[in-house]
Design a protein around this motif. Structure first.
Motif, mmCIF file in Angstrom:
data_model
loop_
_atom_site.group_PDB
_atom_site.id
_atom_site.type_symbol
_atom_site.label_atom_id
_atom_site.label_comp_id
_atom_site.label_asym_id
_atom_site.label_seq_id
_atom_site.Cartn_x
_atom_site.Cartn_y
_atom_site.Cartn_z
ATOM 1 N N ASP A 1 37.985 34.114 36.079
ATOM 2 C CA ASP A 1 39.115 34.839 36.650
ATOM 3 C C ASP A 1 40.397 34.564 35.863
ATOM 4 O O ASP A 1 40.603 33.467 35.346
ATOM 5 C CB ASP A 1 39.343 34.435 38.105
ATOM 6 N N PHE B 1 42.264 37.850 38.963
ATOM 7 C CA PHE B 1 41.442 39.051 38.819
ATOM 8 C C PHE B 1 40.335 38.807 37.817
ATOM 9 O O PHE B 1 40.449 37.970 36.924
ATOM 10 C CB PHE B 1 42.283 40.276 38.424
ATOM 11 N N THR C 1 36.503 51.099 37.760
ATOM 12 C CA THR C 1 36.721 49.666 37.666
ATOM 13 C C THR C 1 35.483 48.998 37.091
ATOM 14 O O THR C 1 34.360 49.269 37.536
ATOM 15 C CB THR C 1 37.035 49.079 39.062
ATOM 16 N N THR D 1 44.646 45.975 37.540
ATOM 17 C CA THR D 1 43.566 45.171 38.107
ATOM 18 C C THR D 1 43.181 45.807 39.437
ATOM 19 O O THR D 1 43.995 46.459 40.076
ATOM 20 C CB THR D 1 43.990 43.715 38.321
ATOM 21 N N ASN D 2 41.944 45.599 39.823
ATOM 22 C CA ASN D 2 41.458 46.177 41.085
ATOM 23 C C ASN D 2 40.450 45.210 41.670
ATOM 24 O O ASN D 2 39.307 45.169 41.257
ATOM 25 C CB ASN D 2 40.837 47.549 40.838
ATOM 26 N N MET D 3 40.890 44.417 42.642
ATOM 27 C CA MET D 3 40.038 43.399 43.235
ATOM 28 C C MET D 3 39.782 43.693 44.703
ATOM 29 O O MET D 3 40.699 44.023 45.444
ATOM 30 C CB MET D 3 40.706 42.028 43.125
#
Length: 170
Positions: free
Chosen positions: A57, A67, A127, A166-168
Motif C-alpha cells: 500500500d 491505496f 480500477t 485512487t479508488n479504494m
C-alpha cells in the motif's frame, strides 16, 4: 427532651455506621478498578476497525489512508433526460463495445459506470491493482483514445475528460 436526645444519638450512630460502610465500599471499588486496569495490560489487543496498511500500500494523509488500487476515469456530459437521452444511449453502446477489452486488463479489474441525471454526468471508472497500473499507463490506458474519440463524435456529448485517481473500497 430525653426522647429527642436519644433519637439524635441513635440517628448520629446510624449515620456514622453508614459512613464507615460507604467508606469501605469505596475502598473496595477503588481496589477493583486498580486491579482491572493493571490486568488489562495483559489482555489481548482489540483489533482496529481500520484495515492495516500492507507493504504494497502507498500511504496518504500521514498514514491515515493508503491505496493499492488506481482508477482511470473517463467522463463527459450528455444531454437530455436520463430516461430518454439519445446521447446517453449512444454512450452505452460504446461502453458495451469496449467493456470486454477493459475486463481483460487485469485479474483484479473493476469497471463502474456512474450516471447522474441531475447534472448530466456520465463516468466510466476502470480500477486496477497498483502493480497493474504502470503497464496500463505506459500503453496509453488502452482503449482510452479510441473510446474517447467515439463518444466525442456523439451529438449531445460535451466536456470529455479523463482523470487518474485512487479508488479504494473501505
Amino acid at each position: 427532651v430525653k426522647r429527642y436526645s436519644r433519637y439524635t444519638e441513635s440517628s448520629h450512630t446510624s449515620h456514622i455506621l453508614q459512613y464507615q460502610q460507604n467508606k469501605q465500599t469505596m475502598k473496595t471499588v477503588a481496589f477493583l478498578v486498580t486491579l482491572l486496569a493493571s490486568a488489562s495490560a495483559f489482555a489481548p489487543a482489540i483489533p482496529s476497525a481500520r484495515p492495516s496498511t500492507s507493504l504494497a500500500d502507498v500511504p496518504l494523509a500521514n498514514g491515515a489512508m493508503s491505496f493499492n488500487r488506481v482508477c482511470r476515469e473517463w467522463r463527459c456530459k450528455y444531454d437530455g433526460d436520463k430516461s430518454t437521452s439519445e446521447s446517453l444511449e449512444a454512450i452505452s453502446k460504446v461502453v458495451d463495445e469496449y467493456l470486454p477489452e477493459l475486463k481483460k486488463l487485469s485479474d483484479g479489474v473493476t469497471v463502474n459506470r456512474l450516471v447522474c441525471g441531475g447534472c448530466l454526468d456520465f463516468k466510466l471508472m476502470t480500477t486496477v491493482p497498483l502493480d497493474d497500473y504502470g503497464p496500463w499507463e505506459e500503453g496509453g490506458h488502452a482503449p482510452e483514445s479510441e473510446f474517447l474519440e467515439k463518444i466525442k463524435a456523439i451529438p449531445g456529448v460535451s466536456q470529455v475528460e479523463t482523470q487518474t485517481i485512487t479508488n479504494m473500497e473501505i
